[in-house]
Design an enzyme around this catalytic site. Structure first.
Site, mmCIF file in Angstrom:
data_model
loop_
_atom_site.group_PDB
_atom_site.id
_atom_site.type_symbol
_atom_site.label_atom_id
_atom_site.label_comp_id
_atom_site.label_asym_id
_atom_site.label_seq_id
_atom_site.Cartn_x
_atom_site.Cartn_y
_atom_site.Cartn_z
ATOM 1 N N ASP A 189 -8.171 -1.805 5.239
ATOM 2 C CA ASP A 189 -8.195 -0.633 6.117
ATOM 3 C C ASP A 189 -8.055 0.676 5.352
ATOM 4 O O ASP A 189 -8.511 1.726 5.807
ATOM 5 C CB ASP A 189 -7.079 -0.743 7.167
ATOM 6 C CG ASP A 189 -5.708 -0.886 6.533
ATOM 7 O OD1 ASP A 189 -5.609 -1.512 5.449
ATOM 8 O OD2 ASP A 189 -4.723 -0.392 7.111
ATOM 9 N N GLY A 206 -4.544 -5.175 6.696
ATOM 10 C CA GLY A 206 -5.625 -4.251 7.004
ATOM 11 C C GLY A 206 -6.612 -4.782 8.009
ATOM 12 O O GLY A 206 -7.174 -4.021 8.813
ATOM 13 N N ARG A 255 -13.782 -7.537 -0.885
ATOM 14 C CA ARG A 255 -13.086 -7.257 0.384
ATOM 15 C C ARG A 255 -12.607 -5.803 0.434
ATOM 16 O O ARG A 255 -11.980 -5.306 -0.479
ATOM 17 C CB ARG A 255 -11.895 -8.198 0.527
ATOM 18 C CG ARG A 255 -11.036 -7.968 1.776
ATOM 19 C CD ARG A 255 -9.735 -7.261 1.472
ATOM 20 N NE ARG A 255 -8.812 -7.229 2.609
ATOM 21 C CZ ARG A 255 -7.728 -6.456 2.649
ATOM 22 N NH1 ARG A 255 -7.445 -5.655 1.642
ATOM 23 N NH2 ARG A 255 -6.928 -6.486 3.700
ATOM 24 N N THR A 271 0.882 -1.161 0.000
ATOM 25 C CA THR A 271 0.000 0.000 0.000
ATOM 26 C C THR A 271 0.917 1.207 0.000
ATOM 27 O O THR A 271 2.103 1.083 0.289
ATOM 28 C CB THR A 271 -0.828 -0.021 1.317
ATOM 29 O OG1 THR A 271 -1.666 -1.165 1.327
ATOM 30 C CG2 THR A 271 -1.678 1.217 1.507
ATOM 31 N N THR A 286 0.354 0.651 6.465
ATOM 32 C CA THR A 286 0.424 -0.390 5.451
ATOM 33 C C THR A 286 0.513 -1.720 6.193
ATOM 34 O O THR A 286 0.884 -1.757 7.368
ATOM 35 C CB THR A 286 1.646 -0.227 4.529
ATOM 36 O OG1 THR A 286 2.838 -0.305 5.324
ATOM 37 C CG2 THR A 286 1.619 1.099 3.792
HETATM 38 N N1 GLY Z 1 -3.359 -2.299 4.262
HETATM 39 C C1 GLY Z 1 -3.862 -2.601 2.999
HETATM 40 C C2 GLY Z 1 -4.865 -3.656 3.001
HETATM 41 O O1 GLY Z 1 -4.888 -4.502 3.888
HETATM 42 O O2 GLY Z 1 -5.675 -3.679 2.105
#
Ligand code: GLY
Length: 355
Positions: free
Chosen positions: A234, A257, A231, A203, A254
């Site tokens: 976060d 999530g 899905r 991310t 990152t």
């Molecule tokens: N932190 C990025 C995700 O889990 O989508």
């Protein structure tokens, strides 16, 4: 910027990136130094600073230069993350992001603008390479904070964004390999022997403060590779993937999530700073919360998470930090010393890389 300064910045960034891993004590010293630099017309002045995940090294320099030239902090950091969103070689975000289980790239992003206390977000966005800009469009042009799925795509098209196929040949091949190895009894031939199947939650998060102490934050991602369609991670969730309070600071993340959502981690970091903790301590304390909230199946026999998670934090006064569950992560930062990668503080020494 002069040529000699550019050369210095490139050299120093490479040198720091290549440096040995820090000890715990060294890691604790890597946080930005106290940053109050005097009184300006509006009172307290901050030291301008941009922090990001390590893949934002190019972006933090762009954002910092824009902020130095007077740009708004959110416009500047979105310009910074756009570099990764549009880079097909970064498989964690935007164009060339790894797809979901069905081979479809679904993107998430959110942003907050400190001075105006506004936020925008998109989730499960398909076919638009720059979800950060769509999140900002939600913030700027609607009475809402978050749009998702096909209606987010429709909104983006109405706002003039161009659609394109975000699956590159490279990520298509990775998805084919993953699918071929998924089930030994299915009809797909395992055509490639020892391939390294990537499970990624990569991310980009970026946060900034300018000399007036105004803050912004943005996070954008293609999410977890091979995820169940629909899905949300976060990244599109304000308070989880990023958070910004113009009276305190900004933070983003990152990594896994699902762990972050359960702890509202970015919000928690800002709240810990509001309570007086330094950026590094606020991030580490929040990582402890993440561990405490981790279900048993995701803990190893020593009670340590089998995943990793990173936080990037900037205080209103210009102090900053990066923190990770496991040692070895870096984060990008740019201030008056130029762009560089610094080591994250961490909770655990790494004995084995978590998946
Ligand atoms: N932190 C990025 C995700 O889990 O989508």
């Amino acid at each position: 910027m002069s040529t000699s300064r550019r050369d210095f910045l490139a050299t120093s960034a490479a040198a720091v990136a290549a440096a040995a891993l820090p000890t715990d004590a060294q890691a604790s010293r890597l946080e930005g130094a106290p940053a109050l630099i005097g009184l300006g017309e509006s009172g307290l002045r901050a030291r301008p600073c941009v922090v990001a995940s390590a893949n934002g090294l190019r972006g933090v320099e762009v954002a910092y230069n824009q902020i130095s030239a007077g740009a708004d902090t959110l416009d500047a950091i979105i310009a910074g993350v756009n570099i990764q969103e549009l880079d097909p070689e970064d498989t964690s975000v935007g164009l060339g992001g790894l797809p979901n289980r069905d081979g479809v790239v679904q993107l998430d992003a959110s942003c907050m603008h400190g001075p105006t206390k506004r936020a925008g977000a998109v989730g499960c966005l398909e076919d638009i390479a720059t979800p950060s800009l769509v999140a900002k469009a939600v913030m700027d042009y609607t009475d809402h904070v978050m749009l998702v799925g096909q209606d987010a795509r429709r909104f983006a098209i109405e706002m003039g964004f161009q659609t394109q196929n975000l699956l590159t040949e490279k990520t298509r091949q990775e998805w084919l390999r993953w699918r071929a190895r998924l089930n030994p009894n299915d009809s797909f031939l395992d055509y490639d022997g020892n391939v390294d199947i990537k499970f990624t939650t990569g991310t980009i998060n970026m946060n900034a403060v300018n000399a007036a102490g105004d803050l912004s934050s943005v996070t954008t991602t293609s999410g977890m590779a091979w995820k169940v369609p629909g899905r949300l991670g976060d990244s599109p969730i304000v308070g989880a993937g990023q958070y910004c309070d113009n009276t305190v600071g900004a933070a983003g993340s990152t990594g896994r999530g699902e762990a972050n959502i359960k702890t509202c981690a970015s919000y928690q970091i800002v709240e810990f700073m509001r309570g007086g903790l330094a950026p590094r301590d606020a991030a580490l304390r929040t990582l402890e919360r993440v561990v405490a909230m981790t279900e048993r199946r995701l803990l190893d026999d020593r009670g340590r998470p089998k995943f990793d998670l990173q936080f990037y934090v900037v205080h209103k006064d210009g102090r900053y930090a990066g923190a990770s569950l496991y040692e070895g992560a870096g984060f990008a930062v740019c201030d008056e010393r130029g762009p560089r990668v610094e080591h994250c503080a961490f909770l655990y020494r790494r004995t084995e890389r978590p998946r």
